[in-house]
Each structure stands twice: as C-alpha cells, then as structure tokens.
Design an enzyme around this catalytic site. Structure first.
Site, PDB file in Angstrom:
ATOM      1  N   ASP A  34     -39.772  12.168  45.018  1.00 15.75           N
ATOM      2  CA  ASP A  34     -40.786  11.454  45.788  1.00 15.75           C
ATOM      3  C   ASP A  34     -41.301  10.257  44.992  1.00 15.75           C
ATOM      4  O   ASP A  34     -41.439   9.163  45.530  1.00 15.75           O
ATOM      5  CB  ASP A  34     -41.943  12.401  46.135  1.00 15.75           C
ATOM      6  CG  ASP A  34     -41.436  13.613  46.910  1.00 15.75           C
ATOM      7  OD1 ASP A  34     -40.556  13.433  47.751  1.00 15.75           O
ATOM      8  OD2 ASP A  34     -41.917  14.725  46.657  1.00 15.75           O
ATOM      9  N   GLU A  54     -33.044  12.156  48.088  1.00 14.83           N
ATOM     10  CA  GLU A  54     -33.090  10.938  48.910  1.00 14.83           C
ATOM     11  C   GLU A  54     -32.790   9.675  48.110  1.00 14.83           C
ATOM     12  O   GLU A  54     -31.931   8.884  48.473  1.00 14.83           O
ATOM     13  CB  GLU A  54     -34.467  10.817  49.591  1.00 14.83           C
ATOM     14  CG  GLU A  54     -34.537   9.597  50.499  1.00 14.83           C
ATOM     15  CD  GLU A  54     -35.756   9.560  51.390  1.00 14.83           C
ATOM     16  OE1 GLU A  54     -36.204  10.636  51.848  1.00 14.83           O
ATOM     17  OE2 GLU A  54     -36.269   8.458  51.637  1.00 14.83           O
TER      18      GLU A  54
HETATM   19  O1  TRH Z   1     -35.694  14.502  42.842  1.00  9.86           O
HETATM   20  P1  TRH Z   1     -34.855  14.670  44.026  1.00  9.86           P
HETATM   21  O2  TRH Z   1     -34.338  15.992  44.212  1.00  9.86           O
HETATM   22  O3  TRH Z   1     -35.588  14.180  45.327  1.00  9.86           O
HETATM   23  C1  TRH Z   1     -36.295  14.601  46.327  1.00  9.86           C
HETATM   24  C2  TRH Z   1     -37.359  15.640  46.032  1.00  9.86           C
HETATM   25  O4  TRH Z   1     -36.838  16.851  45.664  1.00  9.86           O
HETATM   26  C3  TRH Z   1     -38.228  15.722  47.218  1.00  9.86           C
HETATM   27  O5  TRH Z   1     -39.209  16.700  47.067  1.00  9.86           O
HETATM   28  C4  TRH Z   1     -37.408  15.892  48.473  1.00  9.86           C
HETATM   29  O6  TRH Z   1     -38.263  15.771  49.510  1.00  9.86           O
HETATM   30  C5  TRH Z   1     -36.364  14.821  48.587  1.00  9.86           C
HETATM   31  O7  TRH Z   1     -35.549  14.876  47.463  1.00  9.86           O
HETATM   32  C6  TRH Z   1     -35.516  14.956  49.831  1.00  9.86           C
HETATM   33  O8  TRH Z   1     -33.622  13.652  43.979  1.00  9.86           O
HETATM   34  P2  TRH Z   1     -33.636  12.092  44.239  1.00  9.86           P
HETATM   35  O9  TRH Z   1     -34.252  11.770  45.552  1.00  9.86           O
HETATM   36  O10 TRH Z   1     -32.313  11.610  44.085  1.00  9.86           O
HETATM   37  O11 TRH Z   1     -34.548  11.479  43.113  1.00  9.86           O
HETATM   38  C7  TRH Z   1     -34.241  11.445  41.777  1.00  9.86           C
HETATM   39  C8  TRH Z   1     -34.829  10.185  41.152  1.00  9.86           C
HETATM   40  O12 TRH Z   1     -34.530  10.199  39.775  1.00  9.86           O
HETATM   41  C9  TRH Z   1     -34.217   8.926  41.699  1.00  9.86           C
HETATM   42  O13 TRH Z   1     -35.206   7.914  41.791  1.00  9.86           O
HETATM   43  C10 TRH Z   1     -33.184   8.533  40.667  1.00  9.86           C
HETATM   44  C11 TRH Z   1     -33.867   8.990  39.428  1.00  9.86           C
HETATM   45  N1  TRH Z   1     -33.033   9.243  38.258  1.00  9.86           N
HETATM   46  C12 TRH Z   1     -33.240   8.469  37.141  1.00  9.86           C
HETATM   47  O14 TRH Z   1     -34.076   7.547  37.178  1.00  9.86           O
HETATM   48  N2  TRH Z   1     -32.494   8.730  36.028  1.00  9.86           N
HETATM   49  C13 TRH Z   1     -31.554   9.720  35.962  1.00  9.86           C
HETATM   50  O15 TRH Z   1     -30.926   9.893  34.908  1.00  9.86           O
HETATM   51  C14 TRH Z   1     -31.342  10.496  37.144  1.00  9.86           C
HETATM   52  C15 TRH Z   1     -30.296  11.575  37.130  1.00  9.86           C
HETATM   53  C16 TRH Z   1     -32.106  10.244  38.275  1.00  9.86           C
END
Ligand code: TRH
Length: 388
Positions: free
Chosen positions: A27, A287
C-alpha cells in the site's frame, strides 16, 4: 507608463493522501509512488499520512521512523499515529485521498465539512481487471450526515478506468537501460551477479509465502539453459533456505543443476524497476510490483494477493482474460503458481519457456496499449477538475 507586473504564481494545489499499511509495504509502495509523481510532475503540494514508517523505510531508506513530520523528495510525510487528531478547516487539503477505503480521522472529516469550498474527496481503490470496475469508476457517495461527497476512483486496464500509475519518462528510461548491456551488467554486478550469470536466463522472484517455489526450483534445475534466480531477502525464505542449505541472507548463493539462486537486498523502489528491466522474466505480486512488471515490457508471472473464498482467483482470471501476453502456457503456469489449478511443473515450465519470445513481443504491445489510457495521476487530477 507603469511597469508590466509579473502575474503571481498560482498557489500550489494541496493534497492529503492517507495510507494505512495493512499488510507489508504494497500500500505504501503505491501511495509513495503516487505522492512523488503528483508533487514532481503536477506541482501539487502533497502530504502523505502513513501509519507505518518502518515498512515505508524498506522501500525508501530516507524515512526517519521516529519523526512526526518530515520532507522527503518534496513530499511532506506525516506519521498517522491514531484517529484522535484535532483539525480545523485550515488543515484540510484541496484534494483528500483515502487509499483503499482506509478510515481517515473523524476530526479531519469534520474539518472537511467546514471548508468552503469543500475539498474533493476520493477513495482510491485497488487494481482489478474485472469489468464491473468501469461502471463504478468515479461514482459518488454522499456522506450520511455531513454535506460531503466521496468519489470512487479505480485504477484499471481500460480507458474507462483511471489507468495505471506511470511516471512520465519511464518508458524512455526503461528502453535506454535495456539497450545498454554495460549498464545492466554493472547494475546486477553490484549484487554479485557474475558474467556467466549475466548470460543465463535471469529471473527476479517476488511472491507471497504460499507460492510453490520449491517445485519451480526443481524444474529450473533441469532447464537446458542456465537460470539465475534473484530473490530479495525475506522472500520465499523457506524454499530459498532449503535450496541454499544455509540461511538466506543477502549475498548468499548456490548452484544446483542449471539453477543458481542469489539473495539480494531489498532495494529502494527505483532500483527495483532496474532489477525488473534487467531480468528476462519477473515473478511479481500484489499491485505495485505487478504494474511495474508491465512497464518492464518483459514476460512476468503474477502472484496475486490471496483473498477469502478464493476471490483472488476471479481477479487473476479476469486479468489473464485481458492481458495481451497471456498464451495458453502463461495462463496455465499462472493458475498453477496461484494454486487455482494443479500443474505438472516439469512440463509446464519448458512449455512456458518456449512461449517467452512471443510473450515478450506482446508485452511491448500491452505496454503501449496501457500507456494510451493515460497515467493514473494525470487522470485523477483531470477528474478532480470536473468535480470542482
Ligand atoms: O506488498 P505487496 O504484497 O502489496 C500489496 C499489499 O499486500 C496490500 O495489502 C494488498 O492490498 C495489495 O498488495 C494487493 O506487493 P506489491 O504491491 O508489489 O508492493 C511491493 C512494493 O515494494 C512495491 O512498491 C515494489 C517495492 N519493492 C522495492 O521497492 N524493492 C524490492 O526489492 C522489492 C522486492 C519490492
């Protein structure tokens, strides 16, 4: 003759974005990206209210976790400690966004009702390819007791939704990087990726703990071409530890059969984009990383956030139905990865791998198609102008 006067610059529009980090950093990943873009590209004065600064710090190392208020990249970051704040009309922004239906403090809502004019109040919803979204995008909902209206704003994959978050210049940066093998090698080299690994099939792996990683590792070990799997620390820890035979700390790596697994640090958001751009295949989740994989214009597999009653399988199938690169094997592998069907990993992996050149071509078309819908930040501000 009087001197011509310079017109006074219009005061920046103000925007408050409320983000509750429900689970992990997804989020805040989306909200931080949106906040920065609104500030940088649209000169909006953004205040980002976040309840969990520790999670925020993981994707943005500049965050001070003990500060009530701080400025980062031009955005005011406020620690949203509780629901008890006392606010007046002067504290309220011109545009107020609650992310994913989080409850903004009651005192703030009361202050919104005292403002003239009222702020534009939006609920920014989660991303889904389901068709009902087009009918709900920008629908209004009057407050039951106060003279306030909230609007629902949906990201999405069609021109009848709010589109996807994409910074201007992203496509150019991505293509420059992908056309610069030395830049890619140097970027991956910082994580210990060797020249031989650079020449292998490079895969980034980001997923929820339920993903069948051990099965995929077994299939990769038998792959005819070498595979290098780059996995951030803390992701798929059990399967990675079992493969490595030691704790999966940053820098740990091992090779078995055709597969090398290498543990990376969790990198700041801009570097995560580079990681996706540098890999031949990306496993992403939730997302924000899911959208970034689409901007990487490379094949990707989505691990969708699990929901009650397997609602996420409906959402996954809705996406596979519209996604240009969804060959039959990509669909089968995606359904297996998300436990929506049973697959034989030893046959589905090579079948999918054979499709990858075709999927890569379609990924580029898909990206163009998505960019034609306009980006979410611009679409959101255009909508705000229609409300005012
Ligand atoms: O964290 P997520 O699982 O995202 C979300 C939440 O779980 C939320 O509660 C749910 O409602 C939603 O999914 C559907 O995975 P996401 O969305 O990919 O977010 C991860 C963030 O971390 C994204 O902005 C990318 C970042 N990231 C980094 O900045 N560096 C890294 O090394 C990695 C692996 C990710």
């Amino acid at each position: 003759m009087p001197f011509p006067t310079t017109p006074a610059a219009a005061p920046a529009r103000t925007l408050a974005l409320f983000c509750k980090v429900v689970d992990n950093y997804g989020d805040i990943g989306i909200c931080w990206r949106l906040a920065r873009q609104l500030q940088r590209e649209h000169a909006v004065a953004v205040t980002l209210w976040v309840d969990d600064l520790v999670s925020f710090r993981r994707i943005c190392p500049e965050v001070g976790t003990n500060l009530d208020m701080q400025q980062i990249n031009g955005v005011t970051v406020r620690h949203w400690r509780d629901q008890d704040g006392v606010f007046g009309a002067a504290d309220v922004a011109d545009i107020v966004i609650e992310f994913f239906a989080c409850d903004i403090p009651p005192g703030y809502i009361r202050a919104m009702a005292e403002c003239t004019p009222r702020p534009v109040w939006l609920n920014l919803e989660g991303l889904t390819a389901e068709t009902w979204v087009e009918g709900c995008h920008t629908l209004s909902s009057p407050h039951p007791s106060m003279s306030l209206t909230k609007y629902f704003f949906f990201p999405g994959f069609t021109s009848r939704t709010g589109g996807l978050l994409a910074e201007s210049g992203l496509e150019r940066q991505r293509s420059e990087f992908q056309n610069d093998p030395a830049a890619m090698a140097s970027f991956l080299g910082h994580f210990g990726v060797s020249a031989a690994e650079m020449a292998s099939l490079k895969v980034s792996l980001f997923c929820y703990p339920q993903a069948p990683v051990a099965e995929l590792f077994a299939a990769w070990q038998r792959n005819p071409q070498a595979v290098t799997c780059l996995v951030p620390e803390g992701v798929a820890s059990a399967a990675v530890e079992a493969f490595l035979g030691r704790p999966p700390t940053v820098g740990a790596s091992a090779t078995r059969g055709a597969l090398t697994v290498r543990v990376l640090p969790f990198v700041p958001q801009p570097d995560y984009d580079r990681l996706l751009w540098a890999c031949d295949l990306n496993f992403v989740r939730g997302e924000d990383s899911f959208v970034r994989a689409q901007w990487a214009a490379r094949p990707f597999i989505w691990h969708i956030y699990p929901q009650d009653e397997n609602l996420h399988h409906v959402k996954l199938k809705a996406f596979l139905h519209v996604y240009a690169g969804a060959t039959a094997h990509l669909q089968a592998l995606s359904l297996g990865w998300n436990d929506a069907t049973t697959v034989d990993w030893s046959t589905i992996w090579p079948a999918f791998a054979a499709d990858m050149p075709e999927i890569a071509e379609k990924a580029v078309d898909w990206q163009r198609q998505m960019l034609a819908n306009g980006d979410l930040s611009s679409n959101l501000l255009k909508f705000v102008d229609t409300v005012k």
